[in-house]
Scaffold this motif. Structure first.
Motif, short mmCIF file in Angstrom:
data_model
loop_
_atom_site.label_atom_id
_atom_site.label_comp_id
_atom_site.label_asym_id
_atom_site.label_seq_id
_atom_site.Cartn_x
_atom_site.Cartn_y
_atom_site.Cartn_z
N ASP A 38 26.81 45.10 45.99
CA ASP A 38 27.26 43.79 45.49
C ASP A 38 27.72 43.80 44.04
O ASP A 38 27.50 42.86 43.29
CB ASP A 38 26.17 42.73 45.69
CG ASP A 38 25.92 42.43 47.15
OD1 ASP A 38 26.89 42.46 47.93
OD2 ASP A 38 24.75 42.17 47.51
N GLN A 39 28.37 44.91 43.64
CA GLN A 39 29.01 44.96 42.34
C GLN A 39 30.51 44.75 42.55
O GLN A 39 31.00 44.89 43.66
CB GLN A 39 28.75 46.31 41.67
CG GLN A 39 27.29 46.57 41.35
CD GLN A 39 27.08 47.86 40.60
OE1 GLN A 39 27.83 48.17 39.67
NE2 GLN A 39 26.08 48.62 41.00
N GLY A 40 31.23 44.44 41.51
CA GLY A 40 32.64 44.11 41.64
C GLY A 40 33.55 45.28 41.96
O GLY A 40 33.32 46.40 41.50
N THR A 41 34.56 45.01 42.77
CA THR A 41 35.59 46.00 43.09
C THR A 41 36.98 45.35 43.06
O THR A 41 37.81 45.61 43.92
CB THR A 41 35.34 46.64 44.47
OG1 THR A 41 35.26 45.60 45.46
CG2 THR A 41 34.08 47.48 44.50
N ALA A 42 37.20 44.53 42.06
CA ALA A 42 38.51 43.88 41.92
C ALA A 42 39.60 44.95 41.80
O ALA A 42 39.36 46.03 41.25
CB ALA A 42 38.52 42.98 40.69
N ILE A 43 40.77 44.65 42.28
CA ILE A 43 41.87 45.61 42.28
C ILE A 43 42.18 46.10 40.87
O ILE A 43 42.46 47.29 40.66
CB ILE A 43 43.14 45.06 42.99
CG1 ILE A 43 44.17 46.16 43.20
CG2 ILE A 43 43.74 43.92 42.21
CD1 ILE A 43 43.76 47.22 44.17
N SER A 44 42.10 45.22 39.89
CA SER A 44 42.35 45.65 38.51
C SER A 44 41.31 46.67 38.06
O SER A 44 41.63 47.63 37.36
CB SER A 44 42.36 44.45 37.56
OG SER A 44 41.12 43.76 37.62
N PHE A 45 40.06 46.50 38.50
CA PHE A 45 39.00 47.45 38.16
C PHE A 45 39.24 48.79 38.85
O PHE A 45 39.04 49.85 38.25
CB PHE A 45 37.64 46.87 38.56
CG PHE A 45 36.48 47.78 38.23
CD1 PHE A 45 36.19 48.12 36.93
CD2 PHE A 45 35.68 48.28 39.24
CE1 PHE A 45 35.12 48.95 36.62
CE2 PHE A 45 34.62 49.12 38.95
CZ PHE A 45 34.33 49.45 37.64
N VAL A 46 39.69 48.75 40.09
CA VAL A 46 40.00 49.99 40.81
C VAL A 46 41.12 50.75 40.08
O VAL A 46 41.03 51.96 39.89
CB VAL A 46 40.40 49.70 42.28
CG1 VAL A 46 40.86 50.96 42.99
CG2 VAL A 46 39.24 49.05 43.03
N ILE A 47 42.14 50.03 39.66
CA ILE A 47 43.27 50.66 38.97
C ILE A 47 42.82 51.27 37.64
O ILE A 47 43.14 52.42 37.33
CB ILE A 47 44.42 49.66 38.78
CG1 ILE A 47 45.04 49.31 40.14
CG2 ILE A 47 45.48 50.21 37.82
CD1 ILE A 47 45.97 48.12 40.12
N VAL A 48 42.07 50.51 36.86
CA VAL A 48 41.58 51.02 35.57
C VAL A 48 40.69 52.23 35.80
O VAL A 48 40.77 53.23 35.07
CB VAL A 48 40.85 49.91 34.78
CG1 VAL A 48 40.09 50.47 33.59
CG2 VAL A 48 41.83 48.84 34.33
#
Length: 123
Positions: free
Chosen positions: A87-97
């Motif tokens: 349950d931690q974040g996996t936003a697309i921007s985070f994946v890209i970074v």
């Protein structure tokens, strides 16, 4: 470069990634917070290293950049899966970074070492 140093460099890169991200987002909880952010990626890097070591006799043998790609992508894929499961974040921007930062540094140090070794061999 000693072979045992390579996994250590990758793990340090993951810790720097987590610490930098937390600092840029103004998050507190120094060591505990960094480890909370980093653990999925640390596991992913370790999985990548196991794959590289098991495959050492195959096409990966002697190819630092190929092994580096395996470790890098494992770091991100396993890390994001574990983040999702915990349950931690996996936003697309985070994946890209995550892909860009870890890829640049994990492949970058390998490319630099390969360049320096080639240069020294030709000197």
């Amino acid at each position: 470069m000693p072979a045992a140093l390579a996994p250590v460099l990758d793990l340090v890169i993951v810790l720097v990634f987590a610490a930098t991200g937390r600092r840029n987002h103004g998050e507190t909880g120094a060591l505990e917070g960094v480890l909370t952010t980093a653990w999925p990626f640390l596991v992913g890097a370790c999985v990548g290293w196991v794959i590289v070591l098991v495959a050492r006799r195959s096409l990966l043998a002697g190819k630092a950049l190929t092994g580096g790609v395996v470790v890098w992508l494992s770091t991100i894929v396993v890390g994001m899966l574990l983040r999702q499961l915990s349950d931690q974040g996996t936003a697309i921007s985070f994946v890209i970074v995550s892909l860009v930062f870890n890829g640049f540094f994990m492949l970058g140090w390998r490319a630099l070492v390969a360049f320096l070794e080639r240069r020294r061999a030709h000197a």
